[in-house]
Design a protein around this motif. Sequence first.
Motif: not given
Length: 140
Positions: A82-92
């Motif tokens: 959907l974004l055309g690139q790897t997504v990085y999710l930092s969950q706090l």
Amino acid sequence: MRIFDAPDYLQLSFRSDLNFLVARWLRPVTGAETREGYQLILEAARQCSCPYWLLDGRRRLPADAETTRWGLEEFFPRLAELLGQTVYLSQLLSPSYQQLTDALPAFYTAEHDRQRTYQMRRFNDETTAVQWLQQVQRPH
């Protein structure tokens, strides 16, 4: 900093100085609110072309099993497409919330599966969560 309109349970902003999106859950939410919130986060990420997300869940409770399944098996895996690139999710997460997720095999798999199309890490310290997002930006 760019602020996005959001319901009362979510604060959503883009930190251009740090090049990441900040989504702060402000209260416990239902499964429907969780899904709606993540759709709003995705739309903000599209508007900013930002694949780096700080997801602050310290004020919310863990999602129910069906919402967790939706996130880990349906929503997050589609983000790169959907974004055309790897997504990085930092969950706090709060320490107790992180303990609960540590006990769920699905979160371990989400963080360690080499076939996944996103990167996720969970933290209970905001400084460390931000540092990880900065670290993953360096090669890009």
